[in-house]
Design an enzyme around this catalytic site. Structure first.
Site, short mmCIF file in Angstrom:
data_model
loop_
_atom_site.label_atom_id
_atom_site.label_comp_id
_atom_site.label_asym_id
_atom_site.label_seq_id
_atom_site.Cartn_x
_atom_site.Cartn_y
_atom_site.Cartn_z
N GLY A 248 45.04 33.24 52.15
CA GLY A 248 45.52 33.05 50.78
C GLY A 248 45.20 31.71 50.16
N PRO A 286 42.02 33.15 56.59
CA PRO A 286 41.45 32.91 55.27
C PRO A 286 40.20 33.75 55.01
CG PRO A 286 40.75 31.19 56.76
CD PRO A 286 41.65 32.10 57.55
N ARG A 288 38.72 34.03 51.13
CA ARG A 288 38.14 33.38 49.95
C ARG A 288 37.74 31.92 50.19
NH1 ARG A 288 39.89 35.03 44.90
NH2 ARG A 288 41.74 35.79 45.95
N ARG A 330 35.90 41.23 39.73
CA ARG A 330 37.10 40.39 39.58
C ARG A 330 37.53 40.17 38.13
NH1 ARG A 330 37.86 35.80 41.07
NH2 ARG A 330 39.88 36.19 42.02
N TYR A 334 41.18 41.65 37.50
CA TYR A 334 42.28 40.66 37.50
C TYR A 334 42.22 39.71 36.31
CZ TYR A 334 41.47 41.76 42.47
OH TYR A 334 41.22 42.39 43.65
N CYS A 360 29.58 50.71 30.78
CA CYS A 360 30.27 51.31 29.64
C CYS A 360 31.78 51.24 29.81
CB CYS A 360 29.81 52.74 29.46
SG CYS A 360 28.12 52.76 28.92
N1 LLP Z 1 44.95 38.63 55.45
C1 LLP Z 1 45.40 39.73 54.82
C2 LLP Z 1 46.32 40.64 55.53
C3 LLP Z 1 45.01 40.01 53.50
O1 LLP Z 1 45.47 41.08 52.89
C4 LLP Z 1 44.12 39.11 52.85
C5 LLP Z 1 43.68 39.36 51.47
C6 LLP Z 1 43.66 37.98 53.55
C7 LLP Z 1 44.11 37.78 54.84
C8 LLP Z 1 42.70 36.99 52.97
O2 LLP Z 1 43.18 36.38 51.82
P1 LLP Z 1 42.34 35.18 51.14
O3 LLP Z 1 42.33 34.02 52.09
O4 LLP Z 1 40.98 35.68 50.88
O5 LLP Z 1 43.07 34.89 49.89
N2 LLP Z 1 40.16 41.04 45.72
C9 LLP Z 1 41.07 39.97 45.41
C10 LLP Z 1 41.71 39.39 46.63
C11 LLP Z 1 42.45 40.42 47.45
C12 LLP Z 1 43.03 39.83 48.70
C13 LLP Z 1 43.58 40.88 49.56
N3 LLP Z 1 44.05 40.39 50.80
C14 LLP Z 1 40.34 38.91 44.59
O6 LLP Z 1 39.17 39.10 44.29
O7 LLP Z 1 40.93 37.93 44.19
#
Ligand code: LLP
Length: 438
Positions: A248, A286, A288, A330, A334, A360
């Site tokens: 996150g 992580p 992103r 995205r 969002y 479209c």
């Molecule tokens: N662990 C779990 C259980 C998750 O559901 C997620 C993301 C992560 C780790 C990794 O989170 P990160 O570090 O990437 O924030 N498509 C959306 C983001 C969806 C995230 C879903 N879960 C976007 O483009 O912002």
């Protein structure tokens, strides 16, 4: 933003001039370009923030499942956080040890559970259960495999949605989310685990949401998780191996600097020590933050368009590009804003352009951007290395974008874009056995 400009003002990623890639007939646009060296550095910096304490950085493969990306992270000692049987198989194929894979997901099928339980000599590091009801299912699959499944419980720490400060679609750790086991259900989960003879509880975890730009909700939720973990250990006499505070960590999409991933880790490690859990490995998952800034989407400007209004309103200038919401979802999903910049040097006075794709749908819109008044031939959409290609589709009959991988200042790998012919073939040639049966 990991791009730079060379002395002539050309946009570069990882030392490679992006215009050269866009102009190369074998590559063209739309194309994702990633800097593998920068991704490796990002992982190294995060791992160093643990200062040698037992840990696992499990890369959330859903952010970027390209083989070269996952392999480079495997080489850096990362594990994988997967959410499907396919992601699990991909992580293993890219050289990640089954011991370093955690599998989250609210609706894992029996087939997916079997893949996790059968992987390697002991199954994967942890099947992260997300409901009380999942526990007997995992137990039954493990029993029929003659194995003991290592299990972690994904706890929902019940954080306040507003406090998370992220888009509601990517906030997961609040009371109404479908994810995780609610705190109030934890005693039920623990009894279900006691009855499940073919499971071994190895950890507790959480994931509260994505694109967190403040440490506070992550730290607050970690405090709850650590308190619960200490209780489970003391009261149930469980020998746990890890505690997992999830992913996150947010990145700067252009709104201003945000907290570095290592700062999240340092903050929760202090809490972990205070909770007397220092002997447990700390896992983070992580996606992103490891890849987003180290990837861009290249697009060509197809044409411009001006809407001139009769009633005195200022004309609207559109920049119509060859990448759309099918390539990068995205903004449409969002309302996310990604910076859009010209590939070439800045030329002439700037002007406001509304950058839109060919799909479209009105939401196929990358927003208003200051770009040269005489429109550039090609642009880059920045910070597109996470949740870009993995969320792409062939909507409107559009080919999936190409991908180019840079390492040590040169192109080391690439994947071609789909073609009209490959799309036609895919959509018109049925499975031959099914066709014969009907
Ligand atoms: N662990 C779990 C259980 C998750 O559901 C997620 C993301 C992560 C780790 C990794 O989170 P990160 O570090 O990437 O924030 N498509 C959306 C983001 C969806 C995230 C879903 N879960 C976007 O483009 O912002």
């Amino acid at each position: 933003m990991a791009t730079t400009r060379d002395a002539r003002g050309n946009l570069c990623l990882g030392g490679v001039r992006l215009q050269t890639l866009a102009d190369d007939p074998a590559i063209g646009t739309p194309t994702y370009v990633y800097d593998l060296s920068a991704i490796a550095l990002e992982a190294r910096e995060l791992r160093e923030s643990f200062e040698g304490a037992p840990h696992l950085v499990a890369f959330a493969v859903k952010a970027n499942s390209a083989g070269p990306v996952v392999r480079v992270l495997a080489r850096e000692g990362c594990g994988a956080d997967v959410v499907s049987g396919s992601e699990l198989a991909l992580a293993l194929a890219c050289g990640i040890s089954p011991d370093h894979v955690v599998y989250s997901g609210v609706a894992k099928t029996d087939d997916e559970l079997d893949r996790a339980i059968f992987a390697g000599p002991r199954g994967i590091g942890a099947v992260q259960v997300e409901s009380v009801e999942e526990i007997p299912r995992v137990d039954a699959r493990a029993a029929s495999a003659g194995r003991v499944a290592r299990v972690a419980v994904r706890v929902n720490p019940g954080v306040d949605l507003a406090e998370l400060g992220t888009h509601a679609y990517i906030a997961t750790g609040h009371d109404e989310a479908k994810f995780g086991v609610a705190l109030d259900d934890m005693s039920l989960a623990l009894s279900a685990l006691r009855a499940a003879r073919h499971t071994e509880l190895v950890g507790l975890g959480m994931h509260v949401g994505s694109q967190l730009t403040s440490i506070t909700p992550y730290v607050d939720a970690s405090r709850t998780l650590f308190r619960l973990t200490a209780e489970v250990r003391a009261e149930q006499g469980k020998r746990l191996a890890f505690v997992d505070t999830g992913g996150g960590f947010g990145i700067d999409y252009g709104e201003g600097a945000c907290v570095r991933p290592g700062d999240f880790v340092r903050a929760v490690r202090a809490l972990q020590r205070a909770a007397g859990l220092d002997d447990l490995a700390l896992h983070v998952d992580p996606g992103r933050s490891l890849v987003a800034a180290n990837g861009v989407l290249l697009a060509r400007v197809v044409q411009s368009k001006v809407s001139r209004f009769q009633k005195g309103a200022a004309p609207l200038q559109w920049l119509l590009i060859d990448a759309g919401m099918n390539d990068l979802l995205r903004p449409a999903l969002y309302r996310a804003r990604h910076r859009v910049v010209p590939l070439g040097p800045d030329a002439g006075p700037p002007s406001n352009w509304r950058v839109v794709g060919p799909v479209c749908e009105s939401s196929d819109d990358f927003g208003i951007h200051m770009l040269p008044d005489s429109p550039p031939a090609a642009i880059a959409i920045l910070d597109a290395g996470a949740y870009g290609y993995t969320m792409a589709s062939s909507y409107n009959g559009r080919a999936l974008p190409a991908e180019v991988f840079i390492e040590g200042g040169r192109v080391v790998d690439r994947r071609a874009r789909g073609s009209v012919e490959s799309w036609i073939l895919e959509r018109t040639s049925g499975d031959s056995r099914a066709t014969k049966r009907s």
